[in-house]
Write a protein that holds these residues in place. Structure first.
Motif, PDB file in Angstrom:
ATOM      1  N   UNK A   6      37.702  44.545 -26.726  1.00  0.00           N
ATOM      2  CA  UNK A   6      37.495  44.858 -28.132  1.00  0.00           C
ATOM      3  C   UNK A   6      38.723  44.659 -28.985  1.00  0.00           C
ATOM      4  N   UNK A   7      38.507  44.795 -30.294  1.00  0.00           N
ATOM      5  CA  UNK A   7      39.548  44.617 -31.306  1.00  0.00           C
ATOM      6  C   UNK A   7      39.406  45.748 -32.329  1.00  0.00           C
ATOM      7  N   UNK A  17      35.810  38.636 -35.970  1.00  0.00           N
ATOM      8  CA  UNK A  17      34.945  37.513 -35.627  1.00  0.00           C
ATOM      9  C   UNK A  17      34.219  37.808 -34.315  1.00  0.00           C
ATOM     10  N   UNK A  18      32.889  37.889 -34.309  1.00  0.00           N
ATOM     11  CA  UNK A  18      32.165  38.150 -33.050  1.00  0.00           C
ATOM     12  C   UNK A  18      32.456  37.115 -31.966  1.00  0.00           C
ATOM     13  N   UNK A  19      32.730  35.877 -32.381  1.00  0.00           N
ATOM     14  CA  UNK A  19      33.019  34.834 -31.385  1.00  0.00           C
ATOM     15  C   UNK A  19      34.297  35.141 -30.617  1.00  0.00           C
ATOM     16  N   UNK A  20      35.231  35.809 -31.288  1.00  0.00           N
ATOM     17  CA  UNK A  20      36.481  36.169 -30.623  1.00  0.00           C
ATOM     18  C   UNK A  20      36.225  37.250 -29.561  1.00  0.00           C
ATOM     19  N   UNK A  21      35.378  38.221 -29.888  1.00  0.00           N
ATOM     20  CA  UNK A  21      35.006  39.253 -28.914  1.00  0.00           C
ATOM     21  C   UNK A  21      34.256  38.610 -27.748  1.00  0.00           C
ATOM     22  N   UNK A  22      33.351  37.694 -28.062  1.00  0.00           N
ATOM     23  CA  UNK A  22      32.565  37.049 -27.009  1.00  0.00           C
ATOM     24  C   UNK A  22      33.456  36.260 -26.062  1.00  0.00           C
ATOM     25  N   UNK A  23      34.479  35.605 -26.595  1.00  0.00           N
ATOM     26  CA  UNK A  23      35.403  34.861 -25.739  1.00  0.00           C
ATOM     27  C   UNK A  23      36.142  35.802 -24.793  1.00  0.00           C
ATOM     28  N   UNK A  24      36.525  36.975 -25.281  1.00  0.00           N
ATOM     29  CA  UNK A  24      37.226  37.943 -24.437  1.00  0.00           C
ATOM     30  C   UNK A  24      36.317  38.468 -23.323  1.00  0.00           C
ATOM     31  N   UNK A  39      29.260  43.844 -30.540  1.00  0.00           N
ATOM     32  CA  UNK A  39      28.997  44.607 -31.766  1.00  0.00           C
ATOM     33  C   UNK A  39      30.245  44.549 -32.630  1.00  0.00           C
ATOM     34  N   UNK A  40      30.057  44.325 -33.927  1.00  0.00           N
ATOM     35  CA  UNK A  40      31.190  44.329 -34.858  1.00  0.00           C
ATOM     36  C   UNK A  40      30.835  45.100 -36.119  1.00  0.00           C
ATOM     37  N   UNK A  46      33.463  45.457 -30.507  1.00  0.00           N
ATOM     38  CA  UNK A  46      33.401  45.785 -29.080  1.00  0.00           C
ATOM     39  C   UNK A  46      32.589  44.711 -28.353  1.00  0.00           C
ATOM     40  N   UNK A  47      32.992  44.450 -27.109  1.00  0.00           N
ATOM     41  CA  UNK A  47      32.239  43.549 -26.247  1.00  0.00           C
ATOM     42  C   UNK A  47      32.013  44.180 -24.895  1.00  0.00           C
TER      43      UNK A  47
END
Length: 647
Positions: A6-7, A17-24, A39-40, A46-47
């Motif tokens: 998460x961020x 950016x949800x794509x950034x969470x998804x990459x993590x 979820x953002x 959070x991922x």
């Protein structure tokens, strides 16, 4: 068991950016192959990657929100007493939509805030966002079974993930090696639980939480649990033995709750055999057990495991691994990210892979040696402490000086290897124990590692633990240090990464915090008596386990790394000193490393464990920082790269 990431922007609610969470979270798919979610909201994201264990329905998917969408959690682990906590919350008016323990965390936070942690019996690392407080809450279980990495980025954002590779998926993470972490690693064979090899990244320490409210300064992590050895209980051995049996049974039974197939690792040692014994008492069907054998008789324990399997009528499977099977080196380096030099990780990975063929959850016997004083080093340290107490200061220093002059005789019978014992008698207790658990001693590290550390010594970590320990005797201080440093840094890291690499949930019933607290409250003589470690535990198990299992020599997963570096890995050892990642850091005396490898290969000294450390560090530096993977065409670019790495 799952992977989380998460961020959180602690200053202003910048978009996430949800794509950034998804990459993590995609970097953590092995921890949760059954599904994922993102979820953002303004300033937070959070991922989650899910390994479904309890309540397999989509209703239990994560990140999970409360009905009013004011609380959100992403969570890795299991709360074993979630049904009891849920019942208490229902009595207070809370309502639940799922059968999951995740929903219990949300309700418990709403009811009790940070105090909810003390009500949980489990292994966990979770992140919770509270919209009413506009705050992020990160928490980790008491003993550090589940990991959590944390870092603040250059844009001010706080990012977190279950593994370092989750953080590395974020483009703003700066990758620069921390020389103090490398010093720690060389000393102990792992990067300690609160440190990280990437500068600026930290692990949330075991038994701590971090509460970050937007718009406020980020405070230090808060310790919410600590083992206490300072108040030994009174009671007869018979009474304490009966209590211990009850606690062992409860610890094992609570960890058998799952909606997926469950089994156990079985080495044939005291601890795994005890776990299987109590599982067999509870289970209506044969327990699924498995073990790894080796093609070298001196390393193989399968006959003991098969004895226990027959005794408790388990469905037992054995797979033989070659003692010279070092093909897993790259697999392990990828699984751990940070350098990790406990070679028994090979066996743990192999038994995890074998277990995963039949089950999704496996119970292990880890933790009893730390809690009940089961290591050989505990006995030796206790004896040294007694001798140290009899030596006045000047005499102790004289004995230590004699040890410095005594030759290091790796080749000699154990009784003639007096050098380390003499040196230990001249040292303080914390330093002596640090050296007992260490891999590469300070003098050798100073020959190999030339980076300026401004007086930093890895051993100081143990000296602080001894000074801070709530304990009244040397053995208890040593065990406190084990629980705070060795257990989360080595043992639990090994089990988590190797099991999660194959998407297996490993549970450690002998680390039930109530059991650990009971052990810490025993008089030292009931943990270690004479030459017998885990004395009360073995007495309590005498009616359940055979004598030869209870009192045989401890083996564990032994890997013949010293032989490897005189044989099939001799070339690897030599290559470390020739244009490697270690050389590109500019922090190592490569001539000294070459001499180390030559002396080991020639049989002049036994440097097998240090060479293994250097090899695994080499692999980690390649993966994390891109060092050593591609040789520079000439000397000048390599020097520039070394300077960049050092910065």
């Amino acid at each position: 068991m799952c992977g989380i990431a998460g961020i959180f922007h602690p200053d202003v609610p910048k978009p996430v950016d949800p794509a950034r969470i998804e990459a993590m979270t995609n970097a953590l798919v092995h921890r949760g192959p059954d599904g994922g979610g993102v979820w953002t909201a303004p300033g937070v994201g959070f991922g989650h990657r899910r390994l479904a264990i309890i309540d397999l329905s989509e209703a239990a998917a994560q990140p999970m929100l409360t009905a009013d969408r004011r609380l959100v959690v992403t969570y890795n682990g299991e709360i074993y007493n979630f049904r009891e906590v849920r019942a208490e919350l229902e009595a207070k008016g809370h309502h639940f939509e799922t059968q999951s323990d995740t929903e219990v965390i949300l309700a418990a936070w709403r009811q009790w805030g940070p105090d909810c942690l003390a009500r949980f019996n489990g292994m966990f690392a979770f992140a919770l966002y509270d919209a009413d407080q506009d705050a992020l809450f990160l928490a980790r279980d008491r003993l550090g079974v589940k990991p959590l990495y944390v870092c603040q980025l250059s844009d001010g954002a706080v990012i977190f993930a279950s593994e370092l590779k989750g953080l590395m998926a974020h483009p703003l993470l700066r990758r620069s090696p921390d020389p103090t972490a490398i010093e720690d690693y060389l000393a102990f064979g792992y990067v300690p639980d609160d440190a990280c090899i990437i500068a600026g990244v930290r692990k949330l320490p075991a038994g701590h939480f971090l509460h970050i409210r937007r718009g406020r300064e980020i405070a230090n992590p808060v310790r919410w649990w600590d083992p206490d050895f300072s108040s030994p209980v009174r009671g007869s051995a018979r009474k304490l033995e009966a209590e211990l049996v009850d606690r062992l049974r409860a610890a094992v039974t609570s960890r058998m709750i799952a909606d997926v197939p469950l089994g156990a690792f079985l080495s044939g040692g005291v601890d795994s055999s005890a776990v299987v014994a109590f599982m067999a008492e509870t289970s209506r069907t044969p327990v699924e057990t498995c073990s790894i054998g080796f093609d070298v008789a001196a390393l193989d324990e399968t006959s003991y495991a098969e004895e226990i399997a027959r005794l408790f009528a388990t469905n037992h499977r054995v797979r033989e691994a070659a003692a010279n099977d070092f093909a897993l080196i790259d697999t392990l380096a990828d699984a751990f990210d940070e350098p990790f030099a406990d070679a028994s990780a090979m066996g743990t990975y192999q038994v995890s892979a074998l277990a995963r063929e039949k089950v999704t959850v496996a119970l292990s016997g880890d933790g009893a040696d730390e809690a009940f004083a089961g290591y050989r080093r505990h006995r030796l340290f206790r004896n040294e402490e007694r001798a140290r107490a009899l030596l006045p200061g000047p005499l102790a220093r004289g004995v230590g000086a004699l040890g410095d002059l005594y030759p290091k005789a790796d080749w000699a019978p154990r009784m003639l290897r007096a050098k380390t014992t003499l040196q230990a008698l001249g040292q303080g207790s914390g330093l002596a124990y640090a050296n007992a658990v260490g891999v590469t001693p300070l003098a050798l590290r100073r020959r190999l590692f030339t980076a300026p550390l401004h007086g930093y010594r890895a051993e100081a970590r143990y000296e602080r633990a001894f000074a801070e320990a709530p304990a009244n005797d040397g053995l208890s201080r040593a065990q406190y240090a084990d629980l705070k440093i060795w257990l989360p840094g080595d043992i639990l890291t090994k089990v988590d990464r190797t099991s999660m690499a194959v998407s297996l949930e490993a549970r450690e019933p002998l680390l039930d915090h109530r059991l650990v607290e009971f052990a810490a409250g025993l008089p030292a003589r009931m943990r270690l008596r004479g030459g017998t470690g885990k004395w009360l535990m073995k007495r309590a198990l005498a009616s359940r386990l055979p004598h030869d299992i209870l009192h045989r020599r401890k083996m564990g997963f032994v890997t013949p790394i010293s032989d490897w570096f005189r044989g099939p890995l001799a070339g690897e050892a030599a290559a470390i000193a020739d244009g490697s990642a270690l050389a590109q850091t500019g922090w190592f005396d490569m001539t000294a490393i070459a001499t180390l490898a030559q002396d080991h290969r020639a049989g002049l000294s036994d440097h097998g464990r240090t060479l293994w450390q250097l090899l695994m560090l080499e692999k980690s530096l390649q993966r994390l920082f891109g060092l050593g993977a591609i040789k520079a065409p000439d000397k000048a670019p390599r020097q520039r790269k070394a300077r960049r790495a050092a910065r």
